[in-house]
Motif scaffolding. Sequence first.
Motif, PDB file in Angstrom:
ATOM      1  N   MET A  36       0.803  -1.215   0.000  1.00 31.69           N
ATOM      2  CA  MET A  36       0.000   0.000   0.000  1.00 31.69           C
ATOM      3  C   MET A  36       0.839   1.269   0.000  1.00 31.69           C
ATOM      4  SD  MET A  36      -3.064  -0.875   2.698  1.00 31.69           S
ATOM      5  CE  MET A  36      -3.891   0.685   2.329  1.00 31.69           C
ATOM      6  N   GLY A  37       2.030   1.201   0.563  1.00 32.46           N
ATOM      7  CA  GLY A  37       2.824   2.400   0.727  1.00 32.46           C
ATOM      8  C   GLY A  37       2.466   3.115   2.021  1.00 32.46           C
ATOM      9  N   THR A  38       3.378   3.931   2.500  1.00 33.63           N
ATOM     10  CA  THR A  38       3.200   4.599   3.782  1.00 33.63           C
ATOM     11  C   THR A  38       1.974   5.499   3.795  1.00 33.63           C
ATOM     12  OG1 THR A  38       5.589   4.552   4.164  1.00 33.63           O
ATOM     13  CG2 THR A  38       4.310   6.153   5.439  1.00 33.63           C
ATOM     14  N   ARG A  39       1.792   6.296   2.754  1.00 37.71           N
ATOM     15  CA  ARG A  39       0.715   7.301   2.751  1.00 37.71           C
ATOM     16  C   ARG A  39      -0.661   6.666   2.894  1.00 37.71           C
ATOM     17  NH1 ARG A  39      -1.828   9.553  -2.136  1.00 37.71           N
ATOM     18  NH2 ARG A  39      -3.064  11.383  -1.577  1.00 37.71           N
ATOM     19  N   LYS A  40      -0.994   5.731   2.020  1.00 40.79           N
ATOM     20  CA  LYS A  40      -2.325   5.115   2.069  1.00 40.79           C
ATOM     21  C   LYS A  40      -2.516   4.322   3.356  1.00 40.79           C
ATOM     22  CE  LYS A  40      -3.312   4.541  -2.887  1.00 40.79           C
ATOM     23  NZ  LYS A  40      -2.012   4.860  -3.513  1.00 40.79           N
ATOM     24  N   MET A  41      -1.488   3.563   3.744  1.00 40.36           N
ATOM     25  CA  MET A  41      -1.632   2.702   4.918  1.00 40.36           C
ATOM     26  C   MET A  41      -1.883   3.518   6.180  1.00 40.36           C
ATOM     27  SD  MET A  41       1.140   0.161   6.646  1.00 40.36           S
ATOM     28  CE  MET A  41       2.080   1.617   7.128  1.00 40.36           C
ATOM     29  N   VAL A  42      -1.100   4.562   6.404  1.00 38.91           N
ATOM     30  CA  VAL A  42      -1.250   5.359   7.616  1.00 38.91           C
ATOM     31  C   VAL A  42      -2.577   6.108   7.615  1.00 38.91           C
ATOM     32  CG1 VAL A  42      -0.296   7.267   8.959  1.00 38.91           C
ATOM     33  CG2 VAL A  42       1.230   5.570   7.955  1.00 38.91           C
ATOM     34  N   ALA A  43      -2.925   6.721   6.486  1.00 42.26           N
ATOM     35  CA  ALA A  43      -4.164   7.509   6.423  1.00 42.26           C
ATOM     36  C   ALA A  43      -5.396   6.633   6.615  1.00 42.26           C
ATOM     37  CB  ALA A  43      -4.240   8.253   5.095  1.00 42.26           C
ATOM     38  N   LEU A  44      -5.477   5.524   5.905  1.00 45.77           N
ATOM     39  CA  LEU A  44      -6.678   4.678   5.978  1.00 45.77           C
ATOM     40  C   LEU A  44      -6.773   3.968   7.333  1.00 45.77           C
ATOM     41  CD1 LEU A  44      -6.707   3.170   2.363  1.00 45.77           C
ATOM     42  CD2 LEU A  44      -8.029   5.098   3.276  1.00 45.77           C
ATOM     43  N   THR A  45      -5.639   3.558   7.890  1.00 46.12           N
ATOM     44  CA  THR A  45      -5.669   2.945   9.217  1.00 46.12           C
ATOM     45  C   THR A  45      -6.204   3.924  10.249  1.00 46.12           C
ATOM     46  OG1 THR A  45      -3.785   1.525   8.679  1.00 46.12           O
ATOM     47  CG2 THR A  45      -4.283   1.861  11.015  1.00 46.12           C
ATOM     48  N   THR A  46      -5.770   5.175  10.152  1.00 42.99           N
ATOM     49  CA  THR A  46      -6.223   6.184  11.112  1.00 42.99           C
ATOM     50  C   THR A  46      -7.726   6.392  11.008  1.00 42.99           C
ATOM     51  OG1 THR A  46      -4.064   7.268  10.899  1.00 42.99           O
ATOM     52  CG2 THR A  46      -5.820   8.529  11.945  1.00 42.99           C
ATOM     53  N   VAL A  47      -8.262   6.405   9.810  1.00 39.47           N
ATOM     54  CA  VAL A  47      -9.712   6.548   9.635  1.00 39.47           C
ATOM     55  C   VAL A  47     -10.453   5.379  10.284  1.00 39.47           C
ATOM     56  CG1 VAL A  47     -11.580   6.551   7.929  1.00 39.47           C
ATOM     57  CG2 VAL A  47      -9.547   7.953   7.546  1.00 39.47           C
ATOM     58  N   LEU A  48      -9.905   4.172  10.155  1.00 39.42           N
ATOM     59  CA  LEU A  48     -10.564   2.990  10.722  1.00 39.42           C
ATOM     60  C   LEU A  48     -10.692   3.059  12.241  1.00 39.42           C
ATOM     61  CD1 LEU A  48      -9.012   0.063   8.628  1.00 39.42           C
ATOM     62  CD2 LEU A  48     -11.353   0.930   8.522  1.00 39.42           C
ATOM     63  N   LEU A  49      -9.848   3.854  12.898  1.00 37.08           N
ATOM     64  CA  LEU A  49      -9.941   3.978  14.356  1.00 37.08           C
ATOM     65  C   LEU A  49     -11.290   4.544  14.787  1.00 37.08           C
ATOM     66  CD1 LEU A  49      -6.419   5.480  15.236  1.00 37.08           C
ATOM     67  CD2 LEU A  49      -7.125   3.074  15.276  1.00 37.08           C
TER      68      LEU A  49
END
Length: 472
Positions: free
Chosen positions: A101-114
């Motif tokens: 996924m790459g850092t950008r997508k992984m970090v952003a989408l994971t944060t939304v899932l919280l």
Amino acid sequence: MNIKLSTPPGAVRPAGREWLESWDPENPDTWDHHLAWRTLWISTFTLTLCFASWFLASAIAPKLTNLGFDLTTGQLYWLTAMPGVAGGLMRLVWMVLPPMMGTRKMVALTTVLLLIPVVGWGVQVQDPTTPFWMLLSLSFLSGIGGGAFSGFMPSTSYFFPRRKQGTALGLQAGIGNFGVSLVQLATPWIIGFSMIGFLGGSQPMAGAPGKPAQEVWYQNAAYIYVPFIVVGAVLAWTMLRSVPITANIRQQFDIFRNPDTWWMTLLYVMTFGTFAGLSGQFGLLMKNLYGAGNPDIVQGAGAAAKLLIAGYSIPDPVTFVFLGPLVGAAARVLFSPLTDRFGGARWTLVSGIGIIASIGYTLTALQPDTSSAEALDAGFYRFLWGMLAIFLFSGIGNASTFKQMPMIFERRQAGGVIGWTAAIAAFGPFFFGFGLTIMSPTVFYLIGLAFAVLCVGVTWTRYARPGAPKPS
């Protein structure tokens, strides 16, 4: 993992695009340290929120019965243990996401899932009739925050040269670990006023025996993180970039043919598994040993309860529980630069020996002496100081093991090993919660003591002694 260098080292795509054309952190002439540190600070901010979400159940559960929820002691232990199960399982997924996924997508989408578990807890704690299975489901979903660690840490390691990875990963993990203290420290304070009361009304919460109930806004314990989660997701999406890594899932799993993967897994279970397990269970353990959960101390129920030990002031776990994760997280941050300077293996050895001594000291306080108030007080403070010492040495080991792994493994494997060991150690809250439901604290701590002795032997033999096969 192989890093693409299809264009001259250091060249990057225009700032508005996600993927770097090439990246070589080992070349000091072309390494973009501004991008590396920006990545570290943004992903560390979001990782702190991940840990707060992951341990939200451990801050909420000890007071649910005071709010009118009909839950047994075993059910409360399961509520604080389930995020460990989920976090461990989800880390097995997140560990393979950085190259995909790459850092950008992984970090952003994971944060939304919280937002899913955080908003869910905010809604359900307002209804004492909420069934146990619903609360258990929210505890499981809190594992999203735990899973993130195995994606965020390897991803950050791509941006830093080996000589700085001990400091960088120690800062990220250590500051991220502060999220545990944050949620446990903020909860008793934030529930006391209607700052965001428009999202729900107040509830009466029974106090300690002999003390009146107080009005609380318990939903605040969860809702307070929502705006920060939104900000973190926006920052990640707009300001992060991704390093192109060539590694499919099969290639990432070749770490399991390396015996050091398994040895380092044991060591990280000793360090982070202990930190996470105690963080999740500290409050309930204190309540059941020295608080209102111990029938030898308190007789009866509710406001009519009478102290069997005259003059003993029953401790409120929320007053102390944040201290353990705070000490452990601070140790991880402060000792990370020392691991870069002196090497990780010797600090892992210090960590293991310290954990052994701390467990031995704490064992003397796991059977409270109810003969007098003075004896109870003395036992409580032995328990408290012993637990804080365990947190301290586990935090040191958290820093040192993450220095060892990039030194032991080639770059292609190091990220995967970090993710894997973190995944297994994340089961700590489950191991501790399950263990304390089926055996006495004394027996459980004796098992932990034996495990720490084993890990010290592995550290000395494999990594720390003169002439060790893998000095690190």
